[in-house]
Design an enzyme around this catalytic site. Structure first.
Site, PDB file in Angstrom:
ATOM      1  N   CYS A 167      32.684  40.612  44.880  1.00 23.29           N
ATOM      2  CA  CYS A 167      33.559  39.515  45.293  1.00 23.29           C
ATOM      3  C   CYS A 167      33.041  38.884  46.574  1.00 23.29           C
ATOM      4  O   CYS A 167      33.360  37.733  46.880  1.00 23.29           O
ATOM      5  CB  CYS A 167      34.990  39.996  45.457  1.00 23.29           C
ATOM      6  SG  CYS A 167      35.173  41.424  46.539  1.00 23.29           S
ATOM      7  N   GLU A 212      43.638  40.969  46.035  1.00 27.45           N
ATOM      8  CA  GLU A 212      42.240  40.781  46.441  1.00 27.45           C
ATOM      9  C   GLU A 212      41.534  40.117  45.267  1.00 27.45           C
ATOM     10  O   GLU A 212      41.148  40.778  44.303  1.00 27.45           O
ATOM     11  CB  GLU A 212      41.590  42.129  46.780  1.00 27.45           C
ATOM     12  CG  GLU A 212      42.194  42.825  47.975  1.00 27.45           C
ATOM     13  CD  GLU A 212      41.886  42.154  49.296  1.00 27.45           C
ATOM     14  OE1 GLU A 212      41.107  41.185  49.296  1.00 27.45           O
ATOM     15  OE2 GLU A 212      42.412  42.587  50.321  1.00 27.45           O
TER      16      GLU A 212
END
Length: 513
Positions: free
Chosen positions: A300, A266
Site C-alpha cells: 500500500c 487502512e
C-alpha cells in the site's frame, strides 16, 4: 520445494495430511463449509487445502470470543503484556520458518518475508512496554472535595480483516495492541494467504494454552466476503479494523456506521516521491527503485509516482532505465532475485489492463512491461516492472494499481510538485528527496504533503512500528501500530469522585429538597 514447505508447516504445528482442515482451534467446520486450495504464486503449486467458514462457524467463534473477553478483561494489563511477550519470543524461534512461508505463499522476497516477521516481533516488544503505560489524565474539578480523572477501558471484541500483501504483520499490529488493551480478537485473513494466518494462530493458541487462558481470546476464521460482511454487521464486534482496497473500506465503513460501531480503515495508497534538483541522486535511485518494485509493487506504500524536477529529469530517467535493466526477476526464495511474482493471475490481468489504459491515455513507456514466460515463471504470475511518462491527471494515474508500474511526472517549482503529489484521491505515504532544508520544511508544513506519512530522504515504504501508520482521504484515516494508536482499541471513561459530606452541583446550580 513442496517437501520443504510441508516440513515448515509441520514445524509450525500445521498437519495437513493431504486433507482439508479447519483452523480456528475453537470451532469445527460445519457441513456448509467449502473446501478451497491455497496456491503459491511462486510456482503455481497447491500448498494445502482448507475449509472456509460458513455463517454457523462464525457464530461459534463470536460466542467463544464473548465468553473469553469476560475473563481476559480482568487480567492486569502487564500480565496481558507478558503473554504478548511470550508470543514475540515464539516468533523469534520460528522467524525463519514463518518468514519462508510468507515468502512462498504471498510471493514477496525472502528478505521481505523475514522482515515481516521481524515487524511482528517488534510490535510485541512495543505492546509489552505499552501494557504498563495505558495512561489516563487527572484534572481539577470546579467543585470542592471532588476528584476527576480519565481512564481507558477495553472495547470488547476487535474484528481484524487483513489483506494478502502483508499477511501477518498487519494482523500483529492490531492484535498485539488489542490484546494488551484487554480486548479479544477475531481475525479474517485474505483467502489468498490462509496458511500464514493458520501458522500464527497456532503459535498464539499454544501460548494461551500454556498460560491457562481460553482459546477464544484469539480467534481465526477463514472466510470469503460473506464472512467479512457478517463481521462488519455484528453488534458484538466493537471495532472492525480493515485493511484493503478503498472500495472494500467504504462498504465496511457504511455497514459499521449503520450500527454505530467503530472502524479503523487502512485502505489504498497512490504514493509519490518528489525528487528535487537538490537531491542526492544516488540515494534517490535506490529509494525509488525499491519503493516501486519491492513486493512486486504490491505494498500500500509502494512508490507509484516520481515527480522529478525538470533540470534533472532526463538524467534521472536514464539512471532508472539502467537500474531496471539490472533487476533480477524470479523465485523470491532465491536471495539473488529482486522481484518475485504478483499474488495471482487476476493481479496479472489488472497489471496488463493498467498498461493498456496508460497507453490509451497517452502514456509513453520508457521501460516496457509484459508477462514473463518460461519454466522458471511457470505460475504465470511473473511480470516485468515498467516505467511510463505520464500526466498526473490521467485516470489510470489517479487509480491505485497493485503492480510494479511506475509513473514519471515532470515539475518546475516545489509548489507545483506538492500540488501534483496531493492531487490524487489517496493520502497514505509521501516523500521528498532533497538536501535543501527549506524544501524539506515546506514539504512537512501545513502547506505541504496531505498524507498520513511524510518523509524526507527515505522512500515511501518501510515504516517502523514506533510511529502511527495510516493515511488520509480515501486511505481511510485509520492509525495502527505505534505512538498513541492504542487509543483506537479502548474506550475513554471520565470519572468524578465526590469525597465531601454534601452534594455540590456543577456550574453553581442549586437544587435543595
Amino acid at each position: 520445494m513442496k517437501a520443504t514447505i510441508a516440513s515448515i508447516l509441520k514445524e509450525l504445528g500445521i498437519e495437513t495430511q493431504n486433507a482439508a482442515f479447519s483452523t480456528g482451534r475453537n470451532w469445527d467446520a460445519s457441513d456448509q463449509s467449502k473446501v478451497f486450495e491455497s496456491f503459491s504464486p511462486v510456482d503455481g503449486t497447491s500448498i494445502a487445502s482448507a475449509k472456509l467458514a460458513a455463517a454457523a462457524d462464525f457464530e461459534t467463534v463470536a460466542t467463544a470470543a464473548e465468553k473469553a473477553f469476560k475473563r481476559w478483561r480482568t487480567v492486569p494489563a502487564p500480565k496481558r503484556g507478558d503473554v504478548v511477550r511470550q508470543f514475540g519470543d515464539a516468533l523469534r524461534t520460528q522467524k525463519k520458518n514463518l518468514g519462508t512461508l510468507v515468502s512462498y505463499e504471498m510471493g514477496k522476497s525472502l528478505q521481505e518475508g523475514l522482515g515481516e516477521v521481524q515487524e511482528m516481533i517488534d510490535i510485541c516488544d512495543f505492546a509489552l512496554g505499552l501494557s504498563r503505560q495505558l495512561y489516563g489524565l487527572t484534572m481539577h474539578s470546579e467543585r470542592p472535595q471532588h476528584r476527576m480523572y480519565e481512564q481507558w477501558q477495553p472495547l470488547g471484541i476487535v474484528g481484524i480483516i487483513s489483506a494478502f500483501n502483508f499477511p501477518v504483520a498487519v494482523w500483529a499490529w492490531n492484535a498485539a495492541l488489542a490484546l494488551v488493551c484487554g480486548n479479544v480478537c477475531i481475525w479474517k485473513p485474505s483467502e489468498k494467504t490462509p496458511l500464514t494466518a493458520v501458522a500464527c494462530q497456532h503459535i498464539l493458541a499454544k501460548i494461551l494454552k500454556e498460560n491457562e487462558f481460553p482459546e477464544g481470546i484469539s480467534n481465526l476464521i477463514l472466510g470469503d466476503k460473506a464472512i467479512g460482511e457478517q463481521m462488519a454487521g455484528d453488534k458484538r464486534i466493537a471495532l472492525i479494523s480493515a485493511t484493503g482496497s478503498t472500495k472494500m473500506g467504504k462498504e465496511v465503513a457504511k455497514t459499521v456506521a449503520e450500527r454505530l460501531g467503530k472502524s479503523l480503515l487502512e485502505l489504498g495508497g497512490n504514493n509519490a516521491m518528489i525528487i528535487s534538483q537538490h537531491a542526492d541522486l544516488d540515494m534517490s535511485l535506490i529509494a525509488a527503485v525499491f519503493g516501486a518494485v519491492g513486493t512486486a509493487g504490491q505494498r500500500c506504500t509502494s512508490t507509484r509516482r516520481l515527480i522529478i524536477h525538470e533540470s534533472i529529469y532526463d538524467n534521472f530517467k536514464e539512471r532508472l532505465i539502467n537500474a531496471y535493466k539490472q533487476l533480477r526477476i524470479g523465485n523470491p526464495l532465491d536471495e539473488n532475485n529482486h522481484v518475485g511474482p504478483l499474488i495471482d493471475k487476476a493481479a496479472v490481468e489488472s497489471y496488463k489492463s493498467s498498461i493498456e489504459k496508460c497507453k490509451a491515455e497517452g502514456g509513453t513507456f520508457v521501460v516496457e512491461g509484459g508477462v514473463l514466460n518460461g519454466d522458471e515463471y511457470g505460475s504465470g504470475c511473473y511480470v516485468k516492472p515498467c516505467i511510463a511518462e505520464v500526466k498526473n491527471h490521467f485516470a489510470i494515474v489517479q487509480h491505485e494499481t497493485f503492480a510494479p508500474i511506475l509513473y514519471l511526472i515532470k515539475y518546475k517549482a516545489l509548489d507545483e510538485a506538492i500540488e501534483l503529489q496531493n492531487a490524487v484521491p489517496q493520502g497514505l505515504s509521501s516523500t521528498i528527496m532533497t538536501l535543501n532544508l527549506r524544501e524539506a520544511e515546506q514539504f512537512l508544513s501545513v502547506n505541504g504533503s496531505d498524507c498520513g506519512i511524510a518523509n524526507v530522504n527515505i522512500g515511501t515504504s518501510g515504516a517502523e512500528i514506533g510511529g502511527a501508520f495510516g493515511g488520509e482521504k480515501e486511505t481511510g484515516g485509520g492509525r495502527e501500530s505505534g505512538s498513541d494508536a492504542w487509543k483506537a482499541y479502548m474506550r475513554r471513561q471520565t470519572n468524578t469522585i465526590n469525597y465531601a459530606d454534601h452534594l455540590p452541583l456543577a456550574q453553581g446550580i442549586k437544587f435543595d429538597l
